[in-house]
Design an enzyme around this catalytic site. Structure first.
Site, mmCIF file in Angstrom:
data_model
loop_
_atom_site.group_PDB
_atom_site.id
_atom_site.type_symbol
_atom_site.label_atom_id
_atom_site.label_comp_id
_atom_site.label_asym_id
_atom_site.label_seq_id
_atom_site.Cartn_x
_atom_site.Cartn_y
_atom_site.Cartn_z
ATOM 1 N N ILE A 24 0.855 -1.185 0.000
ATOM 2 C CA ILE A 24 0.000 0.000 0.000
ATOM 3 C C ILE A 24 0.890 1.233 0.000
ATOM 4 O O ILE A 24 1.828 1.340 0.804
ATOM 5 C CB ILE A 24 -0.918 0.026 1.242
ATOM 6 N N GLY A 26 1.449 5.507 0.290
ATOM 7 C CA GLY A 26 0.880 6.680 0.951
ATOM 8 C C GLY A 26 0.228 6.361 2.280
ATOM 9 O O GLY A 26 -0.919 6.743 2.526
ATOM 10 N N SER A 28 1.211 7.247 5.439
ATOM 11 C CA SER A 28 1.569 8.072 6.603
ATOM 12 C C SER A 28 0.350 8.604 7.337
ATOM 13 O O SER A 28 0.435 8.940 8.523
ATOM 14 C CB SER A 28 2.473 9.240 6.182
ATOM 15 N N SER A 29 -0.789 8.678 6.640
ATOM 16 C CA SER A 29 -1.997 9.230 7.265
ATOM 17 C C SER A 29 -3.213 8.826 6.436
ATOM 18 O O SER A 29 -3.097 8.187 5.393
ATOM 19 C CB SER A 29 -1.912 10.763 7.359
ATOM 20 N N ILE A 31 -6.495 7.605 4.492
ATOM 21 C CA ILE A 31 -6.994 6.335 3.985
ATOM 22 C C ILE A 31 -5.881 5.295 3.931
ATOM 23 O O ILE A 31 -6.092 4.124 4.250
ATOM 24 C CB ILE A 31 -7.631 6.510 2.601
ATOM 25 N N TYR A 167 -6.044 18.736 -10.051
ATOM 26 C CA TYR A 167 -6.288 17.537 -9.260
ATOM 27 C C TYR A 167 -7.312 16.641 -9.951
ATOM 28 O O TYR A 167 -7.099 15.427 -10.093
ATOM 29 C CB TYR A 167 -6.780 17.939 -7.873
#
Length: 295
Positions: A24, A26, A28-29, A31, A167
């Site tokens: 997985i 990302g 660090s925080s 989801i 985005y």
């Protein structure tokens, strides 16, 4: 790389079954962190990656509180060498990769006239090309295990939103790419899914963690529209924002379902919101709706 003990039989679903491994990004925080904890609780050997392992304190604390073990590794999605090292390391250590959850990404607030094209490219690099870097490296190993490729996109990958042009463009690109890849990957045994969250409390706060008043003051002819957008978004999105753990449930659905859907929304709100676009053949419903956000 963190140290991780040899997996115990308690992590397997049957005495002779191999331990399933998920990587997985990302984590660090938000989801990513919640999904890593949920996967480990469900018995997956979970390789939780993040760009800066110095920011892993919250992840380690959550794992300790949940009583699970995570293998925490460095992976920068925009660095192909970093991606290759992480994926190859997993194969070297465990011999298999059963699933990937592309979660790493970055929010962005801006509009074309007030930012450079280079700014837009940077958003695309993280949110789109980063997903491709990880997916490309993982696919040969997912083919070998009949695995799953899961990507966290956004309702912003279905409906374009004011001051989120870059985005949303990146998330639209991810959705289109994965929708196109799904039947191709399926032909070689890999299930592809996208997860579409709406507002998630911690992520939203982090993504707009900028000096809003200064940004509005510098917005020139767009100042009024930006102020309306911020007031509407904070008032309507943030008050009803979903928890990361709630959104991670949709990731686990795609990870564990016998026949995972291609597109999974994380809440009833997200289903209704994306449904506006999916049933809007001429585009008038979406543009009419989002036009009210800035006026």
């Amino acid at each position: 790389m963190s140290t991780l003990p040899t997996p115990s039989a308690s992590l397997t679903t049957a005495p002779d079954a191999p331990v399933r491994t998920v990587l997985i990004t990302g984590t660090s925080s938000g989801i990513g962190l919640a999904a890593a904890i949920a996967a480990a609780r469900a018995g997956w050997r979970t390789v939780a990656t993040l760009r800066d392992t110095g920011r892993a304190d919250a992840l380690r604390k959550a794992a300790a509180e949940a009583g699970v073990v995570l293998d925490i590794r460095q992976l920068d999605v925009v660095d192909e060498e970093s991606v290759a090292a992480a994926v190859n390391g997993v194969i070297a250590d465990y011999g298999r990769l059963d699933a990937v959850v592309n979660n790493a990404g970055a929010g962005h607030v801006g509009t074309l006239e007030l930012e450079s094209v280079a700014d837009v490219r940077e958003v695309m690099e993280v949110n789109f090309f980063g997903v491709l870097n990880v997916s490309k490296a993982a696919l040969p190993h997912l083919r070998a295990t009949g695995g799953r490729l899961i990507t966290v996109t956004s309702v912003g990958g279905v409906i374009g939103q004011p001051f989120n042009e870059a985005y949303c463009a990146a998330k639209f690109a991810v959705e289109g790419y994965m929708e196109s890849l799904a039947p191709v990957a399926g032909a070689v045994g890999v299930d592809v899914s996208v997860i579409e969250p709406g507002a998630v409390a911690t992520e939203f706060v982090n993504n707009i963690g900028l000096d809003i008043e200064a940004r509005i003051a510098a917005a020139g002819p767009y100042a009024d529209a930006l102020r309306h957008y911020v007031e509407r978004t904070v008032g309507q999105f943030l008050d009803g924002a979903q928890t990361p753990a709630g959104a991670a449930e949709a990731v686990m659905e795609a990870l564990t379902a016998d026949r995972p859907a291609f597109r999974v929304q994380t809440s009833q709100w997200a289903r209704e919101f994306t449904g506006t676009k999916l049933a809007d053949q001429d585009g008038s419903a979406v543009v009419g709706m989002t036009g009210t956000w800035v006026a």
